[in-house]
Design an enzyme around this catalytic site. Structure first.
Site, short mmCIF file in Angstrom:
data_model
loop_
_atom_site.label_atom_id
_atom_site.label_comp_id
_atom_site.label_asym_id
_atom_site.label_seq_id
_atom_site.Cartn_x
_atom_site.Cartn_y
_atom_site.Cartn_z
N PHE A 227 0.83 -1.21 0.00
CA PHE A 227 0.00 0.00 0.00
C PHE A 227 0.87 1.27 0.00
CE2 PHE A 227 -3.67 -2.36 2.30
CZ PHE A 227 -4.05 -2.94 1.09
N MET B 165 -10.24 2.36 17.59
CA MET B 165 -10.77 3.72 17.48
C MET B 165 -12.20 3.83 17.98
SD MET B 165 -11.39 4.13 13.36
CE MET B 165 -9.79 3.46 12.96
N GLU C 202 -15.04 -2.35 4.00
CA GLU C 202 -14.10 -2.67 5.08
C GLU C 202 -14.47 -1.92 6.36
OE1 GLU C 202 -10.00 -2.51 3.93
OE2 GLU C 202 -10.32 -3.76 2.14
N GLU D 173 -7.73 6.09 6.26
CA GLU D 173 -7.79 5.43 4.94
C GLU D 173 -8.40 4.04 5.11
OE1 GLU D 173 -4.15 4.30 3.07
OE2 GLU D 173 -2.98 4.49 4.91
#
Length: 397
Positions: A86, A178, A202, A193
């Protein structure tokens, strides 16, 4: 690309003076007939003059029509090799950097308080770097919280903070989910992202919804929103690849794939849309967002063919006019962090020239999981694929 060329013509029995010579050079008896060998030679010449593949094409070639399972971001931690792939993307992080820079310039005066930026799902730190570079370009100072739940990634983040002066001065590393972290202060900007191949597959909506409580009332999210798009697809190659797995459940599973041997039968249309903060979170008092969705779409097909399923993309707005996209109509050229999503049909359906395709998509959410269902409505009715997430779902726990 390895193109395959078929040359045919009238079999009148005539042979050119060089027929035997052409056959000795590897042409078939049919190709050696009058004129056909010359056509093949010229086609071979044209192919030999094609430019060499780009670096991007070389990187993507091993993945052409190769079915992959979508990532399960909450259930599985990414491997270091995945992060490394990535991080090589030449487009994505430049766009994030541009979005953060523009937001800092427009929303935070140079002589004002130091903005707090929270990078959620920081991985090995490329988004943190993008934010720090953006601050330098904007002439601003920022404080960054780099958060990730993957302990292996956090080790890299902590090492960078120990060894890189800019990180040591501006970055705090946090190990947490989170959705449950209790931040010591509120953020001016959240950067993430978490997108999947179809935008929301996702769990970006669910993860970011839980993180919006970190924002100050004037704070923003980058990305600010995204839309999944979808188009009908003809690809016997992909359908046969799924068919080799032999079980119905595999025709009810979306696949990440670099689509190559395929024909997109109509332009992609908008399917599901998400915003951050969600409209419900902007209410007073805020409400829990509802991330279930349902959408019926009709496509006009000018050139018909065999319909084997649907291909999904996304268009994501990072900040105002700064975007990233895999949709062919707005594609970020050169970006390879995401391949499209393939949603197969259990049985292919013929679509005539000038025909239409109507399909229904659903996104369902329960306390434990998120899943998609889809059903063809026209030109034939199909069963509902993946009812109640029986074959495929994305875990929330």
């Amino acid at each position: 690309m390895k193109p395959k060329v078929v040359v045919s013509g009238r079999e009148d029995g005539r042979r050119s003076e060089r027929a035997d010579e052409r056959m000795s050079e590897g042409f078939s008896a049919e190709a050696a007939r009058e004129g056909l060998g010359a056509y093949l030679q010229y086609l071979g010449f044209l192919i030999s003059r094609m430019p060499p593949p780009t670096e991007l094409a070389r990187l993507e070639a091993p993945y052409y029509d190769y079915l992959q399972a979508p990532l399960q971001p909450l259930a599985d931690n990414l491997e270091s090799s995945t992060y490394e792939t990535f991080e090589q993307d030449p487009v994505k992080y430049k766009q994030y950097q541009a979005a953060v820079r523009q937001a800092l310039i427009e929303r935070h005066p140079a002589n004002g308080p130091v903005p707090v930026v929270m990078v959620l799902g920081a991985g090995r730190g490329p988004l943190v770097d993008a934010a720090l570079y953006a601050a330098v370009e904007a002439g601003r100072t920022i404080r960054v919280f780099a958060l990730d739940k993957n302990a292996n990634a956090v080790v890299t983040l902590q090492n960078r903070r120990l060894n890189e002066p800019t990180w040591a001065a501006h970055v705090t590393v946090v190990t947490a989910d989170m959705r449950s972290w209790a931040p010591p202060e509120l953020a001016d900007m959240i950067v993430s992202e978490l997108l999947g191949s179809w935008g929301d597959n996702e769990l970006s909506p669910e993860c970011l919804d839980g993180a919006m409580r970190y924002l100050k009332p004037s704070g923003i999210s980058i990305p600010s929103g995204y839309v999944s798009t979808v188009a009908p697809l003809s690809s016997s190659k992909l359908w046969n690849e799924v068919g080799r797995l032999r079980e119905v459940k595999h025709f009810e599973t979306p696949y990440v794939v670099k689509v190559h041997n395929a024909f997109q039968m109509a332009p992609a249309q908008r399917c599901f849309t998400f915003e951050h903060p969600a409209p419900e979170q902007r209410l007073t008092p805020p409400a829990e967002p509802d991330n279930t969705r349902a959408r019926a779409l009709t496509f006009d097909v000018s050139v018909g063919g065999r319909l084997h399923g649907f291909v999904g993309y996304f268009h994501c707005t990072l900040y105002k006019d700064v975007a990233i996209s895999t949709d062919p109509a707005t594609e970020s050229i050169g970006m390879f962090s995401w391949f499209p999503l393939y949603l197969p049909l259990r049985q292919p359906v013929h679509v005539p020239d000038g025909g239409t395709v109507t399909v229904q998509f659903w996104r369902h959410v329960s306390p434990q999981k998120v899943w998609y269902e889809w059903a063809l409505l026209h030109p034939e009715m199909s069963p509902i694929h993946n009812p109640n997430g029986r074959s495929y779902h994305i875990g929330l726990l």
